[in-house]
Design an enzyme around this catalytic site. Structure first.
Site, PDB file in Angstrom:
ATOM      1  N   LYS A  13      38.781 -31.122  14.916  1.00  0.00           N
ATOM      2  CA  LYS A  13      37.251 -31.278  15.278  1.00  0.00           C
ATOM      3  C   LYS A  13      36.571 -30.611  14.086  1.00  0.00           C
ATOM      4  CE  LYS A  13      35.826 -28.862  18.577  1.00  0.00           C
ATOM      5  NZ  LYS A  13      35.284 -28.253  19.732  1.00  0.00           N
ATOM      6  N   ARG A  88      28.974 -27.620  28.735  1.00  0.00           N
ATOM      7  CA  ARG A  88      30.135 -27.488  29.702  1.00  0.00           C
ATOM      8  C   ARG A  88      29.828 -27.655  30.890  1.00  0.00           C
ATOM      9  NH1 ARG A  88      33.425 -26.646  25.705  1.00  0.00           N
ATOM     10  NH2 ARG A  88      33.431 -24.613  24.558  1.00  0.00           N
ATOM     11  N   ARG A 127      54.168 -24.319  11.725  1.00  0.00           N
ATOM     12  CA  ARG A 127      53.375 -24.251  10.620  1.00  0.00           C
ATOM     13  C   ARG A 127      53.516 -22.901   9.848  1.00  0.00           C
ATOM     14  NH1 ARG A 127      47.336 -25.748  12.664  1.00  0.00           N
ATOM     15  NH2 ARG A 127      47.475 -23.826  13.669  1.00  0.00           N
ATOM     16  N   ARG A 161      51.056 -17.475  11.769  1.00  0.00           N
ATOM     17  CA  ARG A 161      50.194 -16.849  12.529  1.00  0.00           C
ATOM     18  C   ARG A 161      50.898 -16.566  13.838  1.00  0.00           C
ATOM     19  NH1 ARG A 161      44.734 -20.297  11.999  1.00  0.00           N
ATOM     20  NH2 ARG A 161      44.717 -19.842  14.220  1.00  0.00           N
ATOM     21  N   ARG A 172      45.765 -23.266  25.383  1.00  0.00           N
ATOM     22  CA  ARG A 172      44.423 -23.540  25.124  1.00  0.00           C
ATOM     23  C   ARG A 172      44.222 -24.959  25.599  1.00  0.00           C
ATOM     24  NH1 ARG A 172      45.624 -22.244  19.095  1.00  0.00           N
ATOM     25  NH2 ARG A 172      45.449 -20.171  18.839  1.00  0.00           N
TER      26      ARG A 172
END
Ligand SMILES: [Zn+2]
Length: 217
Positions: A13, A88, A127, A161, A172
């Site tokens: 995004k 929201r 990653r 990470r 998430r």
């Protein structure tokens, strides 16, 4: 052209919003950023927000609307706004319609970058980056040409990470679904929702978004 851009973390995004800003002069409006800016600038609503936050309370819808209204009165948003993280709730969606209508504007599209959850888990959990130069790699999709050596700078140190793990990605995604569930049906009913494959190549995603904004999709 005013749009709401939706998509879970990892859907790209931010990248797409930056491209729309650069290519179309649109402005990305994230409520968190706007709130911080209003507080810093000491606008009337910013001062109210500051008092509320200092009291440890949540900023009300009324204050958020005030801040968005103040932001929409700034000239740079006239070309177009990309709403990010707002609305929201159904009440906020209605408030946004009002804020835009008061300024002779309207919401044109709600674009959702869709992702496949399992594929997203694969993409994110593999990653890693070079600790030296930041070049990005992936366990399955992009290994260094020489194992353990960065293609770009030759460093042997890499880092991952800690939040790039399957559990975090799935949490998430669940949060994203919960956040968008109240508003997607509203915009579906108005015929404003368009879906783009967020798993596609970044340029392909941009092309698909451009086709929607230009009325060709
Ligand atoms: Zn490197």
């Amino acid at each position: 052209m005013n749009i709401i851009l939706l998509g879970p973390p990892g859907a790209g995004k931010g990248t797409q919003a930056s491209r729309l800003e650069a290519e179309r002069g649109m402005v990305q409006l994230s409520t968190g950023d706007m709130l911080r800016a209003a507080v810093k600038a000491g606008t009337p609503t910013g001062l109210k927000a500051k008092a509320v936050m200092e009291a440890g309370e949540l900023v009300s819808d009324e204050i958020v609307s005030g801040i968005i209204g103040e932001r929409l009165d700034m000239a740079d948003t006239e070309t177009g706004a990309i709403f990010d993280g707002y609305p929201r709730t159904a009440a906020q969606a209605e408030a946004l319609d009002g804020l835009l209508a008061e300024r002779g504007r309207k919401l044109d599209f709600v674009i959702e970058l869709q992702v496949d959850e399992d594929a997203l888990v694969d993409r994110i959990t593999g990653r890693f980056t070079c600790a030296q130069c930041g070049e990005g790699y992936h366990d399955r999709f992009k290994q260094p040409k020489v194992e353990g050596t960065c293609d770009v700078c030759g460093s042997h140190e890499f880092k991952r990470r800690p939040d790039d793990n399957a559990e975090t990605v799935r949490t998430r995604m669940a949060e994203y679904r919960a956040k968008t569930a109240p508003i997607l049906p509203i915009y579906e009913a108005k015929g404003l929702v368009r879906r783009v494959d967020g798993m596609a190549d970044i340029d392909e995603v941009s092309t698909q978004i451009a086709a929607i904004l230009d009325g060709k999709a």
